[in-house]
Design an enzyme around this catalytic site. Sequence first.
Site, mmCIF file in Angstrom:
data_model
loop_
_atom_site.group_PDB
_atom_site.id
_atom_site.type_symbol
_atom_site.label_atom_id
_atom_site.label_comp_id
_atom_site.label_asym_id
_atom_site.label_seq_id
_atom_site.Cartn_x
_atom_site.Cartn_y
_atom_site.Cartn_z
ATOM 1 N N GLN A 175 40.272 38.321 31.074
ATOM 2 C CA GLN A 175 39.309 39.266 30.505
ATOM 3 C C GLN A 175 39.988 40.502 29.931
ATOM 4 O O GLN A 175 39.356 41.283 29.205
ATOM 5 C CB GLN A 175 38.281 39.683 31.568
ATOM 6 C CG GLN A 175 38.867 40.504 32.702
ATOM 7 C CD GLN A 175 37.847 40.798 33.800
ATOM 8 O OE1 GLN A 175 37.561 39.955 34.635
ATOM 9 N NE2 GLN A 175 37.311 42.008 33.784
ATOM 10 N N CYS B 255 33.653 40.720 33.528
ATOM 11 C CA CYS B 255 33.806 39.644 34.511
ATOM 12 C C CYS B 255 32.533 38.814 34.611
ATOM 13 O O CYS B 255 32.580 37.601 34.781
ATOM 14 C CB CYS B 255 34.135 40.250 35.863
ATOM 15 S SG CYS B 255 32.930 41.478 36.409
ATOM 16 N N HIS C 10 32.581 42.620 41.285
ATOM 17 C CA HIS C 10 33.308 41.672 40.446
ATOM 18 C C HIS C 10 32.593 40.326 40.441
ATOM 19 O O HIS C 10 32.091 39.887 41.466
ATOM 20 C CB HIS C 10 34.738 41.532 40.983
ATOM 21 C CG HIS C 10 35.659 40.775 40.070
ATOM 22 N ND1 HIS C 10 35.703 40.966 38.707
ATOM 23 C CD2 HIS C 10 36.597 39.827 40.331
ATOM 24 C CE1 HIS C 10 36.612 40.163 38.181
ATOM 25 N NE2 HIS C 10 37.163 39.457 39.138
ATOM 26 N N ASN D 220 39.226 33.104 39.066
ATOM 27 C CA ASN D 220 39.147 34.489 38.596
ATOM 28 C C ASN D 220 39.419 34.514 37.086
ATOM 29 O O ASN D 220 39.734 33.473 36.493
ATOM 30 C CB ASN D 220 40.159 35.347 39.375
ATOM 31 C CG ASN D 220 39.812 36.830 39.328
ATOM 32 O OD1 ASN D 220 38.909 37.247 38.599
ATOM 33 N ND2 ASN D 220 40.538 37.630 40.085
#
Length: 341
Positions: free
Chosen positions: A141, A147, A284, A305
């Site tokens: 990102q 996110c 997140h 992630n």
Amino acid sequence: MEFTNHCRCICFALILVLGAWSFQAAARSLQDDSMYERHEQWMSRYGRVYQDVNEQEMRYKIFKDNVAYIEASNNAANKPYKLGINQFADLTNEEFKAQRNKFKGHMCSTSITSFKYENVTAVPSTVDWRKKGAVTPIKDQGQCGCCWAFSAVAAMEGITKLSTGKLVSLSEQELVDCDTSGVDQGCEGGLMDNAFQFIQQNKGLTTETNYPYKGVDGTCNSKGESNAAATINGYEDVPANSENSLLKAVANQPVSVAIDAGGSDFQFYSSGVFTGTCGTQLDHGVTAVGYGSSDDGTKYWLVKNSWGTQWGEEGYIRMQRDVDANEGLCGIAMEASYPTA
Ligand SMILES: *[C@@H]1O[C@H](CO)[C@@H](O)[C@H](O)[C@H]1NC(C)=O
């Protein structure tokens, strides 16, 4: 012959003594020198350029403190996970939090949706959606706090593979640029549920190739937007604060989860099952793409992630599962949801 060897021995011993003496005298500056060198090597590895000497000096001090923290943590006994000097090594924890973690937790009360996996009884002991071809490669990102878009897109890529048989990388930038009339605000943050709502209303999402990631807020490219490559019917929330419900969902498809990723151990996580102390201030969005147990029997969630492959285990983290707190470690069971197709 003997004489020569003897002489060599003495010479060698002398050099050792002298060397040890001069090393001690210079030990302090040598240590600093080697830390400077590490910082410079780190800068070139991650392509970091500073404006001037002052900034470099300031960043060097943060880097040095972070290295000390990471090494102390890695030397601690009984910590099942390791930290690493990654791309965040010149950021304070406050800067790190401000830059990355923009999940807008609790901005709207979670609606009560139905939970289609409520009656699931048997689940496999291990699930890894990567092995079923339902997970695209790790994305990054960058410095944009979107996110939420990466989390929602990864869950949608998963359900699309399961319903159509095709794995297609979908566009986060479309969400960043076009999903702006409600809570979601591109790089300033958003919510996965709102992203699913937008995708449903928008009649799908286009591909990463059609609408590539830029990492900054932009104006909506309606040509890219109208070219949908995948669709969803809606979304459902996993009943909150139940790792058992989350298990039923993740056993059936990749699931968007919100976590508290603000801690230093999260910032520098490198490998192992993460058991670190962690809050429940959800900041997140990530995606649970499986679960299992490590060799020593610690149960974990396998989490994708969006910080590139340099962070964690090639971009993934294994987070401890079935903890005492109902919220799960770092609040992972608090606001989980998935798209339906
Ligand atoms: C689960 O089982 C109950 C009781 O049989 C039923 O009423 C409910 O509709 C089922 N839920 C789903 C999602 O199938």
